[in-house]
Design a protein around this motif. Sequence first.
Motif, PDB file in Angstrom:
ATOM      1  N   TYR A 161       0.808  -1.215   0.000  1.00  0.00           N
ATOM      2  CA  TYR A 161       0.000   0.000   0.000  1.00  0.00           C
ATOM      3  C   TYR A 161       0.840   1.263   0.000  1.00  0.00           C
ATOM      4  CZ  TYR A 161       0.810   0.778   5.055  1.00  0.00           C
ATOM      5  OH  TYR A 161       1.377   1.029   6.290  1.00  0.00           O
ATOM      6  N   ASN A 162       0.208   2.332  -0.437  1.00  0.00           N
ATOM      7  CA  ASN A 162       0.830   3.652  -0.532  1.00  0.00           C
ATOM      8  C   ASN A 162       0.525   4.425   0.748  1.00  0.00           C
ATOM      9  OD1 ASN A 162       1.290   6.455  -1.134  1.00  0.00           O
ATOM     10  ND2 ASN A 162       1.183   5.982  -3.325  1.00  0.00           N
ATOM     11  N   LYS A 163       1.544   4.607   1.587  1.00  0.00           N
ATOM     12  CA  LYS A 163       1.351   5.258   2.884  1.00  0.00           C
ATOM     13  C   LYS A 163       0.847   6.692   2.723  1.00  0.00           C
ATOM     14  CE  LYS A 163       5.089   2.649   5.110  1.00  0.00           C
ATOM     15  NZ  LYS A 163       6.434   2.747   5.730  1.00  0.00           N
ATOM     16  N   ALA A 164       1.329   7.392   1.702  1.00  0.00           N
ATOM     17  CA  ALA A 164       0.921   8.777   1.494  1.00  0.00           C
ATOM     18  C   ALA A 164      -0.559   8.870   1.141  1.00  0.00           C
ATOM     19  CB  ALA A 164       1.779   9.417   0.395  1.00  0.00           C
ATOM     20  N   LEU A 165      -1.042   7.946   0.294  1.00  0.00           N
ATOM     21  CA  LEU A 165      -2.461   7.956  -0.077  1.00  0.00           C
ATOM     22  C   LEU A 165      -3.338   7.541   1.095  1.00  0.00           C
ATOM     23  CD1 LEU A 165      -2.406   6.527  -3.737  1.00  0.00           C
ATOM     24  CD2 LEU A 165      -2.507   8.918  -2.971  1.00  0.00           C
ATOM     25  N   PHE A 166      -2.862   6.612   1.914  1.00  0.00           N
ATOM     26  CA  PHE A 166      -3.614   6.241   3.110  1.00  0.00           C
ATOM     27  C   PHE A 166      -3.745   7.455   4.032  1.00  0.00           C
ATOM     28  CE2 PHE A 166      -4.104   1.505   4.131  1.00  0.00           C
ATOM     29  CZ  PHE A 166      -4.345   1.182   2.814  1.00  0.00           C
ATOM     30  N   THR A 266       1.002  -0.028 -18.233  1.00  0.00           N
ATOM     31  CA  THR A 266      -0.308   0.478 -17.786  1.00  0.00           C
ATOM     32  C   THR A 266      -1.034  -0.547 -16.917  1.00  0.00           C
ATOM     33  OG1 THR A 266      -1.358  -0.346 -19.811  1.00  0.00           O
ATOM     34  CG2 THR A 266      -0.580   1.950 -19.829  1.00  0.00           C
ATOM     35  N   GLY A 267      -0.308  -1.544 -16.442  1.00  0.00           N
ATOM     36  CA  GLY A 267      -0.923  -2.635 -15.703  1.00  0.00           C
ATOM     37  C   GLY A 267      -1.015  -2.395 -14.209  1.00  0.00           C
ATOM     38  N   GLN A 268      -1.343  -3.464 -13.494  1.00  0.00           N
ATOM     39  CA  GLN A 268      -1.582  -3.390 -12.058  1.00  0.00           C
ATOM     40  C   GLN A 268      -0.389  -2.847 -11.288  1.00  0.00           C
ATOM     41  OE1 GLN A 268      -3.220  -6.952 -10.199  1.00  0.00           O
ATOM     42  NE2 GLN A 268      -1.974  -6.668  -8.375  1.00  0.00           N
ATOM     43  N   ALA A 269       0.790  -3.422 -11.506  1.00  0.00           N
ATOM     44  CA  ALA A 269       1.973  -3.013 -10.740  1.00  0.00           C
ATOM     45  C   ALA A 269       2.332  -1.554 -11.001  1.00  0.00           C
ATOM     46  CB  ALA A 269       3.155  -3.915 -11.078  1.00  0.00           C
ATOM     47  N   ALA A 270       2.262  -1.143 -12.267  1.00  0.00           N
ATOM     48  CA  ALA A 270       2.599   0.241 -12.609  1.00  0.00           C
ATOM     49  C   ALA A 270       1.590   1.217 -12.024  1.00  0.00           C
ATOM     50  CB  ALA A 270       2.671   0.400 -14.127  1.00  0.00           C
ATOM     51  N   THR A 271       0.324   0.836 -11.984  1.00  0.00           N
ATOM     52  CA  THR A 271      -0.712   1.707 -11.419  1.00  0.00           C
ATOM     53  C   THR A 271      -0.406   2.028  -9.968  1.00  0.00           C
ATOM     54  OG1 THR A 271      -2.360   0.777 -12.937  1.00  0.00           O
ATOM     55  CG2 THR A 271      -3.194   1.951 -11.017  1.00  0.00           C
ATOM     56  N   VAL A 272       0.038   1.024  -9.216  1.00  0.00           N
ATOM     57  CA  VAL A 272       0.424   1.256  -7.828  1.00  0.00           C
ATOM     58  C   VAL A 272       1.760   1.985  -7.766  1.00  0.00           C
ATOM     59  CG1 VAL A 272       0.998   0.167  -5.627  1.00  0.00           C
ATOM     60  CG2 VAL A 272      -0.864  -0.744  -7.008  1.00  0.00           C
ATOM     61  N   ALA A 286       6.448  -7.817  -5.467  1.00  0.00           N
ATOM     62  CA  ALA A 286       5.716  -6.612  -5.872  1.00  0.00           C
ATOM     63  C   ALA A 286       6.570  -5.339  -5.942  1.00  0.00           C
ATOM     64  CB  ALA A 286       4.511  -6.388  -4.960  1.00  0.00           C
ATOM     65  N   PRO A 287       7.398  -5.029  -4.931  1.00  0.00           N
ATOM     66  CA  PRO A 287       8.158  -3.772  -5.002  1.00  0.00           C
ATOM     67  C   PRO A 287       9.036  -3.657  -6.243  1.00  0.00           C
ATOM     68  CG  PRO A 287       8.221  -4.667  -2.781  1.00  0.00           C
ATOM     69  CD  PRO A 287       7.601  -5.716  -3.642  1.00  0.00           C
ATOM     70  N   ASN A 288       9.688  -4.763  -6.630  1.00  0.00           N
ATOM     71  CA  ASN A 288      10.552  -4.720  -7.805  1.00  0.00           C
ATOM     72  C   ASN A 288       9.760  -4.521  -9.089  1.00  0.00           C
ATOM     73  OD1 ASN A 288      13.035  -4.983  -6.523  1.00  0.00           O
ATOM     74  ND2 ASN A 288      12.932  -7.206  -6.488  1.00  0.00           N
ATOM     75  N   VAL A 289       8.605  -5.174  -9.196  1.00  0.00           N
ATOM     76  CA  VAL A 289       7.795  -5.040 -10.414  1.00  0.00           C
ATOM     77  C   VAL A 289       7.169  -3.652 -10.479  1.00  0.00           C
ATOM     78  CG1 VAL A 289       5.954  -6.049 -11.803  1.00  0.00           C
ATOM     79  CG2 VAL A 289       7.369  -7.524 -10.360  1.00  0.00           C
ATOM     80  N   GLN A 290       6.769  -3.106  -9.332  1.00  0.00           N
ATOM     81  CA  GLN A 290       6.248  -1.733  -9.297  1.00  0.00           C
ATOM     82  C   GLN A 290       7.303  -0.749  -9.806  1.00  0.00           C
ATOM     83  OE1 GLN A 290       5.020  -0.970  -5.266  1.00  0.00           O
ATOM     84  NE2 GLN A 290       3.426  -2.523  -5.291  1.00  0.00           N
ATOM     85  N   ALA A 291       8.546  -0.946  -9.392  1.00  0.00           N
ATOM     86  CA  ALA A 291       9.623  -0.043  -9.798  1.00  0.00           C
ATOM     87  C   ALA A 291      10.036  -0.260 -11.239  1.00  0.00           C
ATOM     88  CB  ALA A 291      10.828  -0.237  -8.878  1.00  0.00           C
ATOM     89  N   ASP A 292       9.939  -1.507 -11.723  1.00  0.00           N
ATOM     90  CA  ASP A 292      10.324  -1.808 -13.101  1.00  0.00           C
ATOM     91  C   ASP A 292       9.247  -1.356 -14.085  1.00  0.00           C
ATOM     92  OD1 ASP A 292      12.152  -3.240 -15.037  1.00  0.00           O
ATOM     93  OD2 ASP A 292      10.311  -4.370 -15.371  1.00  0.00           O
ATOM     94  N   SER A 293       7.971  -1.568 -13.720  1.00  0.00           N
ATOM     95  CA  SER A 293       6.867  -1.202 -14.617  1.00  0.00           C
ATOM     96  C   SER A 293       6.490   0.268 -14.494  1.00  0.00           C
ATOM     97  CB  SER A 293       5.638  -2.067 -14.309  1.00  0.00           C
ATOM     98  OG  SER A 293       5.939  -3.435 -14.406  1.00  0.00           O
ATOM     99  N   GLY A 294       6.674   0.834 -13.296  1.00  0.00           N
ATOM    100  CA  GLY A 294       6.356   2.236 -13.051  1.00  0.00           C
ATOM    101  C   GLY A 294       7.535   2.931 -12.392  1.00  0.00           C
ATOM    102  N   LYS A 295       7.238   3.867 -11.517  1.00  0.00           N
ATOM    103  CA  LYS A 295       8.307   4.624 -10.848  1.00  0.00           C
ATOM    104  C   LYS A 295       8.744   3.984  -9.538  1.00  0.00           C
ATOM    105  CE  LYS A 295       6.550   9.034 -12.681  1.00  0.00           C
ATOM    106  NZ  LYS A 295       5.939  10.340 -12.317  1.00  0.00           N
ATOM    107  N   GLY A 296       7.827   3.278  -8.891  1.00  0.00           N
ATOM    108  CA  GLY A 296       8.112   2.755  -7.559  1.00  0.00           C
ATOM    109  C   GLY A 296       7.784   3.787  -6.502  1.00  0.00           C
ATOM    110  N   LEU A 297       7.467   3.333  -5.297  1.00  0.00           N
ATOM    111  CA  LEU A 297       7.012   4.242  -4.240  1.00  0.00           C
ATOM    112  C   LEU A 297       8.071   4.564  -3.201  1.00  0.00           C
ATOM    113  CD1 LEU A 297       3.424   2.802  -3.581  1.00  0.00           C
ATOM    114  CD2 LEU A 297       4.078   4.757  -5.002  1.00  0.00           C
ATOM    115  N   GLY A 298       9.184   3.848  -3.208  1.00  0.00           N
ATOM    116  CA  GLY A 298      10.232   4.145  -2.230  1.00  0.00           C
ATOM    117  C   GLY A 298       9.734   4.012  -0.807  1.00  0.00           C
ATOM    118  N   PRO A 372      12.806  -2.977   4.829  1.00  0.00           N
ATOM    119  CA  PRO A 372      11.846  -3.179   5.927  1.00  0.00           C
ATOM    120  C   PRO A 372      10.582  -3.917   5.505  1.00  0.00           C
ATOM    121  CG  PRO A 372      11.948  -0.859   5.265  1.00  0.00           C
ATOM    122  CD  PRO A 372      13.082  -1.544   4.592  1.00  0.00           C
ATOM    123  N   ASN A 373      10.126  -3.723   4.273  1.00  0.00           N
ATOM    124  CA  ASN A 373       8.934  -4.419   3.828  1.00  0.00           C
ATOM    125  C   ASN A 373       9.196  -5.906   3.610  1.00  0.00           C
ATOM    126  OD1 ASN A 373       7.030  -2.246   3.709  1.00  0.00           O
ATOM    127  ND2 ASN A 373       8.102  -1.469   1.919  1.00  0.00           N
TER     128      ASN A 373
END
Length: 432
Positions: A161-166, A266-272, A286-298, A372-373
């Motif tokens: 989850y995205n802590k900032a959006l929460f 434009t898929g699930q991982a990149a959307t997050v 998930a964290p690696n695919v989020q960063a590879d498909s999109g920017k990643g949340l750090g 940590p995750n």
Amino acid sequence: MGDPALSRRGFLAASAAAGLGMTALSGCGGDSDEGESADGTTTIEWWNISTTEPAHTVWAGLAKKFEAQNPKVKIKIVQLENDAYKSKMTALIASGKLPDIFHTWGGGVLKQQVDAGLVEDLTDKTKPWADGLLKVSKEAYLLDDKVYGIPFDIGMIGFWYNKALFKQAGITEPPTTWGAFLEAVSKLKAKNITPIALAGKEKWPGMYYWAYLAMRTAGASALQKAYDDKDFTGAEFVEAGAHLKTLVDLQPFQKGFLNAAYSTPTGQAATVGNGKAAMELMGQWAPNVQADSGKGLGKDLGFFPFPAVEGGKGTITEVFGGGGGHALRRGAPQAAIDFLKFFASEATDLELVKKTGALPVVPNAESAITDPNIKAVQEQLNAATGFQLYLDQAYAPAVGQEVNDSVAALIAGSKSPEQVAQSITKVAKEEQ
């Protein structure tokens, strides 16, 4: 796993009946000396699903390192995206020739390949070094007390989850109950934040919701019992579908989710990963695919386990997931076994943990976890009181596919919770 043995002839005939050609696949696998050249060099073919970075590059580098240590061996790598891999492996099974080394999740799918006579028994060939791997990581590849795969990863599915959006939605803590989860979804929607990203096109990500809800309502052991009994029509399984329908009715997913893939730009991982949705239910990768498909949340990325369902028989400490492993085609050369030993070594495991975020299967590699995750995932696994392998791998292929298809239909609004339970039961009974 409870499903009857399937003869090699019957398995190949069933695959061929699905319209899978054999001619184009005849070059894969074969007798143990097929890959040896005139100068004594052995070529082994290695199929895996590491298509996203950093794993794609790391795994290619490991193949080169093995070649350097073994000058008379060449590795031909085939790296395929998850769904493409499953499709091509089905076609290879129809040809009766699997790659020398191939990715496996274990469970019922591996069992059918074994029953078809296509997979090497690794029990004696790997015992001197495989006994030292973490016990939980090996269980999916044990069939009738024999070893048919060697793990390289172990993990679980949970919410990223995205802590900032929460925080923007006023959610101060990750939800621990299903009721609180639904409330969090409503709070996110009230702030015009897409609560959840889902790869509806690929179906298996949606299956995770029904599987976890079934575990929470009926208890982890009930999923295996239902498969053994060929009956998923019990009240708890219908209730699991009803809970999922309640979530779907909140319209929590991103626009166009039914046609969305998992790891595309434009898929699930990149959307997050691009901050366009607050959550996804996914594995430790998930964290690696989020960063590879999109920017990643750090630092904005967090993890929490699937919530408990009020009044359910399951607990939040029962986890759903699995790992990755390698199996060998029957008759694979000694070089393929040597590669499995190399890949399961402490040095390789440390590299995978440090560079790809994989969870270790070698005990001494646990100290290398710094994220940590990933530590949170590891802690959840270590504290788990029950474990269930992915349903589309734990069950026979036809049953696993029906789970995926029926749950996808429920999410799309074309099947009721009762119909999902009935459809899975029907296919399970046909497997007898």
